[in-house]
Design a protein around this motif. Structure first.
Motif, mmCIF file in Angstrom:
data_model
loop_
_atom_site.group_PDB
_atom_site.id
_atom_site.type_symbol
_atom_site.label_atom_id
_atom_site.label_comp_id
_atom_site.label_asym_id
_atom_site.label_seq_id
_atom_site.Cartn_x
_atom_site.Cartn_y
_atom_site.Cartn_z
ATOM 1 N N LYS A 125 -18.367 -55.271 16.947
ATOM 2 C CA LYS A 125 -17.605 -54.583 15.684
ATOM 3 C C LYS A 125 -17.899 -55.383 14.515
ATOM 4 C CE LYS A 125 -13.551 -52.760 17.771
ATOM 5 N NZ LYS A 125 -12.093 -52.497 18.025
ATOM 6 N N ARG A 126 -17.935 -54.722 13.095
ATOM 7 C CA ARG A 126 -18.042 -55.133 11.870
ATOM 8 C C ARG A 126 -17.119 -54.813 10.881
ATOM 9 N NH1 ARG A 126 -23.303 -56.478 9.933
ATOM 10 N NH2 ARG A 126 -22.158 -56.479 8.131
ATOM 11 N N VAL A 127 -16.356 -55.970 10.373
ATOM 12 C CA VAL A 127 -15.153 -55.357 9.454
ATOM 13 C C VAL A 127 -15.974 -55.325 7.995
ATOM 14 C CG1 VAL A 127 -13.066 -56.326 8.517
ATOM 15 C CG2 VAL A 127 -13.698 -56.680 10.823
ATOM 16 N N LEU A 128 -15.650 -54.249 7.335
ATOM 17 C CA LEU A 128 -16.261 -53.859 6.252
ATOM 18 C C LEU A 128 -15.245 -53.651 5.132
ATOM 19 C CD1 LEU A 128 -18.441 -51.073 7.627
ATOM 20 C CD2 LEU A 128 -19.063 -53.426 7.346
ATOM 21 N N ARG A 129 -15.411 -54.006 3.963
ATOM 22 C CA ARG A 129 -14.735 -53.668 2.745
ATOM 23 C C ARG A 129 -15.364 -53.026 1.745
ATOM 24 N NH1 ARG A 129 -13.193 -58.211 5.101
ATOM 25 N NH2 ARG A 129 -11.156 -58.548 5.691
ATOM 26 N N PRO A 130 -15.725 -51.715 2.077
ATOM 27 C CA PRO A 130 -16.574 -51.085 1.404
ATOM 28 C C PRO A 130 -15.978 -51.070 -0.264
ATOM 29 C CG PRO A 130 -15.977 -49.758 3.279
ATOM 30 C CD PRO A 130 -14.923 -51.041 3.161
ATOM 31 N N GLU A 131 -17.103 -50.836 -1.326
ATOM 32 C CA GLU A 131 -16.479 -50.496 -2.573
ATOM 33 C C GLU A 131 -16.010 -49.224 -2.797
ATOM 34 O OE1 GLU A 131 -19.278 -51.224 -5.869
ATOM 35 O OE2 GLU A 131 -19.864 -53.338 -4.642
ATOM 36 N N ALA B 135 -23.487 -49.273 2.643
ATOM 37 C CA ALA B 135 -23.771 -50.689 1.606
ATOM 38 C C ALA B 135 -23.174 -51.930 2.311
ATOM 39 C CB ALA B 135 -23.479 -50.088 0.633
ATOM 40 N N ALA B 136 -22.160 -51.820 2.856
ATOM 41 C CA ALA B 136 -21.446 -52.924 3.323
ATOM 42 C C ALA B 136 -22.234 -53.405 4.584
ATOM 43 C CB ALA B 136 -20.096 -52.392 3.662
ATOM 44 N N LEU B 137 -23.056 -52.329 5.315
ATOM 45 C CA LEU B 137 -23.739 -52.791 6.430
ATOM 46 C C LEU B 137 -25.043 -52.946 6.195
ATOM 47 C CD1 LEU B 137 -22.225 -50.269 9.099
ATOM 48 C CD2 LEU B 137 -22.457 -52.652 9.284
ATOM 49 N N ALA B 138 -25.139 -53.279 4.994
ATOM 50 C CA ALA B 138 -26.786 -53.480 4.406
ATOM 51 C C ALA B 138 -27.699 -54.328 5.372
ATOM 52 C CB ALA B 138 -26.911 -53.731 3.229
ATOM 53 N N ASP B 139 -27.035 -55.286 5.881
ATOM 54 C CA ASP B 139 -28.032 -56.508 6.621
ATOM 55 C C ASP B 139 -28.366 -55.786 7.772
ATOM 56 O OD1 ASP B 139 -24.984 -56.512 7.146
ATOM 57 O OD2 ASP B 139 -25.290 -58.267 8.424
ATOM 58 N N VAL B 140 -27.833 -54.661 8.485
ATOM 59 C CA VAL B 140 -28.384 -54.260 9.815
ATOM 60 C C VAL B 140 -29.089 -52.998 9.242
ATOM 61 C CG1 VAL B 140 -27.425 -53.278 12.031
ATOM 62 C CG2 VAL B 140 -25.941 -54.982 10.634
ATOM 63 N N ASP B 141 -30.373 -52.984 9.574
ATOM 64 C CA ASP B 141 -31.280 -51.698 9.331
ATOM 65 C C ASP B 141 -31.088 -50.704 10.582
ATOM 66 O OD1 ASP B 141 -32.360 -52.643 7.085
ATOM 67 O OD2 ASP B 141 -34.331 -53.405 8.086
ATOM 68 N N ASP B 142 -31.386 -49.382 10.262
ATOM 69 C CA ASP B 142 -31.625 -48.400 10.900
ATOM 70 C C ASP B 142 -30.506 -48.017 11.975
ATOM 71 O OD1 ASP B 142 -33.614 -46.639 11.683
ATOM 72 O OD2 ASP B 142 -34.460 -48.057 13.272
ATOM 73 N N LEU B 143 -29.348 -48.134 11.704
ATOM 74 C CA LEU B 143 -28.271 -47.650 12.484
ATOM 75 C C LEU B 143 -28.171 -46.215 12.276
ATOM 76 C CD1 LEU B 143 -25.508 -50.384 11.796
ATOM 77 C CD2 LEU B 143 -27.070 -50.191 13.605
ATOM 78 N N ARG B 144 -27.974 -45.497 13.452
ATOM 79 C CA ARG B 144 -27.581 -44.145 13.382
ATOM 80 C C ARG B 144 -26.190 -43.820 13.405
ATOM 81 N NH1 ARG B 144 -27.750 -39.714 16.769
ATOM 82 N NH2 ARG B 144 -26.605 -41.010 18.505
ATOM 83 N N LEU B 145 -25.740 -42.935 12.568
ATOM 84 C CA LEU B 145 -24.364 -42.658 12.486
ATOM 85 C C LEU B 145 -24.084 -41.531 13.290
ATOM 86 C CD1 LEU B 145 -21.723 -42.633 10.927
ATOM 87 C CD2 LEU B 145 -22.582 -41.536 9.030
ATOM 88 N N GLU B 146 -23.031 -41.773 14.166
ATOM 89 C CA GLU B 146 -22.683 -40.761 14.955
ATOM 90 C C GLU B 146 -21.655 -39.644 14.368
ATOM 91 O OE1 GLU B 146 -21.535 -41.663 19.067
ATOM 92 O OE2 GLU B 146 -23.520 -41.901 19.619
ATOM 93 N N ASP C 59 -5.862 -51.173 3.341
ATOM 94 C CA ASP C 59 -6.163 -52.052 1.997
ATOM 95 C C ASP C 59 -7.626 -51.725 1.880
ATOM 96 O OD1 ASP C 59 -7.466 -53.131 4.361
ATOM 97 O OD2 ASP C 59 -6.863 -55.187 3.624
ATOM 98 N N GLY C 60 -8.307 -50.640 2.510
ATOM 99 C CA GLY C 60 -9.599 -50.515 2.221
ATOM 100 C C GLY C 60 -10.615 -50.978 3.117
ATOM 101 N N THR C 61 -9.895 -51.777 4.061
ATOM 102 C CA THR C 61 -10.609 -52.583 5.278
ATOM 103 C C THR C 61 -10.895 -51.422 6.355
ATOM 104 O OG1 THR C 61 -9.734 -54.652 4.602
ATOM 105 C CG2 THR C 61 -10.839 -54.420 6.936
ATOM 106 N N VAL C 62 -12.175 -51.704 6.744
ATOM 107 C CA VAL C 62 -12.532 -50.607 7.729
ATOM 108 C C VAL C 62 -13.494 -51.249 8.855
ATOM 109 C CG1 VAL C 62 -14.588 -49.691 6.631
ATOM 110 C CG2 VAL C 62 -13.195 -48.284 8.473
ATOM 111 N N THR C 63 -13.304 -51.181 10.243
ATOM 112 C CA THR C 63 -13.821 -51.693 11.303
ATOM 113 C C THR C 63 -15.176 -50.863 11.684
ATOM 114 O OG1 THR C 63 -12.059 -53.127 11.818
ATOM 115 C CG2 THR C 63 -14.054 -53.122 13.363
ATOM 116 N N ALA C 64 -16.236 -50.999 11.616
ATOM 117 C CA ALA C 64 -17.198 -50.183 12.278
ATOM 118 C C ALA C 64 -17.505 -50.728 13.762
ATOM 119 C CB ALA C 64 -18.498 -50.384 11.610
#
Lengths: 612, 612
Positions: free
Chosen positions: B120-126, B142-153, B168-173
């Motif tokens: 899991k990755r906890v993100l706070r997108p702009e 953009a918030a996951l920018a350090d991980v390349d090449d992820l496929r969005l299902e 509060d705008g926090t989302v967990t991938a």
């Protein structure tokens, strides 16, 4: 009424009716056939060769230079030069067609290899031996050893015993991207198809491609059944937001499946030989197809849920292709500029154009993209459905009975779809009529239909008597009650003119803002590419006359047909084009006109008609 | 009858009954708790620390050396040294447990990071801005920018508006491998679970892991409902081949789902927080679970359809975990050596062992693997179900009422599961009895129960009177009619002895062939690892006495518990272990015993009992 001439295009046997004197290029566009015209129809490139044996004008000087005497004797002509004078037959060879050519040879960056995401490999795996009883999966992997890192799907694995056990031990692996999606007994390499969809707000078009050749095998189109929930994207979004998302999704998926069945019947190619589908559409259509909540597309800042292209098993949406086939929905650009525009950019090679080029796709919304040296700027304006016949008193779509061409001379000359008695006016005739009214001095630049006593003295009586009092001003009667199919006169009203002004003003304002953003003058525009079904039927000089398009020589205005669909086909035929689509989608600079202070002033000015 | 002592193991509260004088290690194994014993139970490593306060033997010399006076005063003891004398309670700390430790710290090649395929990755997108209305998908990227090449299902994309709009705008991938499978509103990083399954022919075990810590949260097991279609793999294959594949598949999937529900109830962790499941099983069980046609597993050359591990959406099999959760089925080795053996190899670190090591998993089939310097050779023998109680007149599984331990002295001493009145004999007691009969001279090395007049003169009367005439020879009465739960005597027959000979002979022949293949003598074997539920309950000295295992000092024989399940847990907790499983699966050299000429002679010899 002037008689139309009937032109049958071969090999498809499509018929078009046009006014005598129309060039073949225009008649072809009317039949949905887009002829290649890299020179802009000036008669200098010789790319638009067709065969016409009679019922046409004598060869022009340009034709005599570009075609040999033998060729001319054989009926070869240039579509941009030859005028149609009587009923005839025109043969359009594949080499002169826009879409076909484009997919195979004209992608950005030069000729493109046919390289679909889905491909087949015919394997002859070694038999298992008792001393080393190799698994079926390892036997096929050994035969696929040159391809690294393929993922074996469960459904394909299940097919292995049957596929390996049948016949002479030959088995065909179906690979999508890096996934082995199926094994088929024997050598089935000859059967490899894909389907490209253009999901429009009003119309959905499907094109079946043979992915070994890139050739189109069949096309079919249907009205998007979502029109039952509203004829524009805003009403669809409302319906979805009120709990109707699943209903809208099912409606469009049902339509795609109906098209697949129709194509199967027509081509004889079973749906389970279609291994991939690509889809373009505006952002709302994409969201509804994918079941993405579209609510935020209707409120500031109009951000899509998803921009990027998505690939998934087609079965996830219930699409009736091969059971493990894939669906790729091309990427969007913004909330109001969708993957259909990405398709247009792909098909027109906009990204690679050095000279300033504008592509415009006119529908309920007008999407436009300006390209300059690899830079792409896009915007969208809510043109409204006037050009599609809505909000126009006698407006209608380009269906049988629609007046689709209008010329004013001593009287009114019209051309009607299907050569039937006229029932209403479609968008192209709307532009024709307004342009002709401006030329004849019946309409003034502010958009006012003049009163009979204001009309020019030299106006022929045949036209003068058509200006009659109407609601809020005067009407112009295009067809009298006695000649119409309905028994009612077909007229253009003052309010209709205002609707045309709003529609063309919105599009033109968008174009002006793109020009300014890139610091371009009208004279800088090397080409204006008109995409979409409607664009094909516009008379270019009339579009310029009413100010829908900037005043450029009309040779610079080119019809590019259903370029959105052509883009979907390119993404189907080439993973490189698919990658390019993703790049385009990221690179395009999107201007949200609503956020630009200058838009209101541009719009107000663009509402007016040019002085001459 | 000697009294058993009752030992309760904490913290799980499991109870075991053992004969007085048994070491804690053995009692723990009986309760299903596998204690870490890297030194082989010699009392030299000090890894098997437990807490026992009373009812046990005095500290041994080894314990006094390895434990401080304070530790001993606090009740700390070594499980391999401490003997149980009376009813008591034993606390087994996590650090002394085999499975837990292994996953976190002991994979091949040194300590292993916890690195599950799902994370899991906890993100706070702009937020999106009007000037540049960024798509939801681009904001999270953009918030996951350090991980390349992820496929969005698609399913994850659909969750974006709700997930981004809440709180509060926090989302967990939630990411599996390279796929974004879900977005959850807020910070849900604390909820990340996976489940490992061991699908046996008879028993299915599920273990829920917290993938943040690698710790087991809950375990559950059930009888494989496929037993209704036959109790061995051959009858399952027959049923599948006769059209019952879907039925068998549904049966086992239903069992996995029942286990998931049971685990949910017990742990309070909802099934939709389980993002991945891993499965090990024999090759037939894997094929049936996946719906792969198993017919060829039952005919020469016994090649599996699939060897490699497969990963798929769990929903494809109807597994009730997170709707986009994944299922990974570990790779097989051959038709009769499945992913359960790969699990054993992973969990025991066999690949990394320099000294010759043998791992044996005894069930209906015996699978065995010999490791030497990174080389692995495996085979499988059809031991038959004798050790599981089948084909033995009074045989039964290790259920309440089963005699599970037998010693002969002046008379017969037994221990019964659940301390109930005895109903039959389970596999471990079968081995005990045969070994003790050999020691007492009642059974000769050829496997013949001696007639009363052939019995040794010094045999105590308590034993002598138990040899009674039976069908085809003599019986040995273990429990008289008056003491049994059924009112019938519980006896071992001459025919039962032959079944034991067949079963142990098959396994031992396999071991001998592996030894020869690697050029090893018995004295070369640094360790014999007994895996599987049954292995845990075998008395090592007795297994050697009857010749099931080669004559090595019994300290070299280690119980490794359900190592197959431990391997499934490792593959769940670490992608590196999953990769290793694939490597193991490819590297193991499989010997098909049926194709080896020497097997028959080895088998015939191994049927005999050792002379002493």
């Amino acid at each position: 009424l002037a008689e139309s001439v009937r032109v049958v295009f071969q090999p498809e046997g499509k018929t078009a009716f046009v006014l005598p004197g129309s060039v073949v290029l225009e008649a072809a566009a009317r039949a949905g056939i887009v002829v290649e015209t890299p020179c802009g129809g000036r008669g200098t490139c010789g790319k638009c060769r067709v065969v016409v044996r009679d019922g046409c004008s004598e060869p022009t000087e340009a034709e005599r230079q570009l075609l040999s005497a033998d060729e001319l004797a054989a009926g070869q002509r240039l579509a941009c030069q030859t005028r149609l004078l009587a009923d005839t037959v025109v043969v359009v060879p594949e080499s002169s067609r826009f879409g076909e050519q484009r997919i195979l040879t004209e992608g950005e960056g030069g000729p493109r290899e046919l390289a679909p995401a889905v491909r087949k490999r015919v394997l002859r795996p070694e038999a298992a031996a008792l001393e080393r009883p190799v698994a079926d999966s390892d036997r096929v992997r050994a035969a696929l050893a040159d391809v690294d890192d393929l993922r074996l799907e469960l459904a394909a694995a299940r097919q292995l015993p049957l596929a390996l056990g049948a016949g002479d031990g030959t088995v065909t692996a179906v690979v999508h991207d890096r996934d082995i999606i199926a094994f088929e007994p024997g050598d089935t390499a000859a059967r490899l198809h894909g389907v490209a969809f253009d999901v429009g707000t009003t119309t959905v078009v499907a094109s079946l491609l043979d992915l070994r050749t890139g050739h189109e095998v069949a096309v079919a189109s249907r009205t998007n059944p979502q029109v039952a929930f509203g004829d524009d994207v805003v009403s669809r979004i409302s319906h979805a937001t009120e709990g109707g998302l699943a209903e809208l999704q099912q409606a469009v998926v049902g339509c795609l499946n109906a098209l697949l069945r129709e194509i199967e019947e027509r081509s004889g190619i079973p749906r389970d030989q279609i291994y991939e589908a690509t889809v373009v559409g505006n952002t709302t259509m994409s969201h509804l197809l994918l079941g993405l909540e579209p609510e935020q597309l209707a409120r500031i800042p109009f951000a899509p849920v998803v921009r990027e292209g998505l690939t998934m098993p087609a079965a996830e949406l219930g699409l009736e292709v091969h059971e493990r086939g894939r669906l790729h929905v091309l990427p969007n650009i913004a909330g109001f500029v969708g993957s259909d525009t990405v398709g247009v950019i792909l098909a027109t090679g906009l990204l690679g154009r050095g000279e300033p080029t504008l592509a415009v796709d006119i529908g309920t919304n007008g999407e436009m993209v300006m390209a300059l040296d690899g830079r792409l700027v896009a915007c969208s304006t809510a043109a409204g459905p006037a050009f599609e016949g809505a909000r126009i008193r006698h407006g209608m779509r380009a269906a049988p009975g629609a007046i689709e061409q209008v010329r004013l001379g001593e009287d009114v000359a019209i051309s009607v779809v299907g050569n039937a008695r006229p029932r209403g006016i479609c968008g192209s005739a709307l532009i024709d009529t307004v342009a002709e009214l401006l030329r004849a001095g019946i309409l003034d630049p502010s958009g006012r239909l003049l009163a009979p006593d204001e009309l020019p003295a030299e106006l022929p009586d045949g036209l003068r008597r058509r200006v009659v009092p109407g609601e809020g001003g005067y009407d112009f009667v295009v067809v009298g009650a006695e000649e119409s199919a309905t028994g009612e006169p077909i007229a253009l009203t003052q309010r209709d003119i205002r609707q045309v002004q709003l529609a063309k003003g919105a599009i033109r304002a968008g174009i002006e803002i793109l020009k300014k953003r890139l610091g371009l003058a009208d004279s800088d525009l090397a080409a204006i590419l008109l995409a979409g079904g409607f664009g094909n039927f516009i008379r270019r000089s009339n579009a310029v006359r009413i100010g829908l398009l900037p005043p450029v020589e009309h040779e610079r205005i080119r019809f590019v047909g259903n370029a959105a669909l052509a883009g979907a086909k390119m993404a189907l035929a080439s993973v490189e084009d698919r990658r390019l689509a993703e790049e385009v989608s990221r690179r395009v600079e999107y201007l949200e006109l609503g956020s630009l202070g200058e838009f209101a002033a541009e719009f107000a000015e663009a509402m007016l008609f040019p002085e001459n």
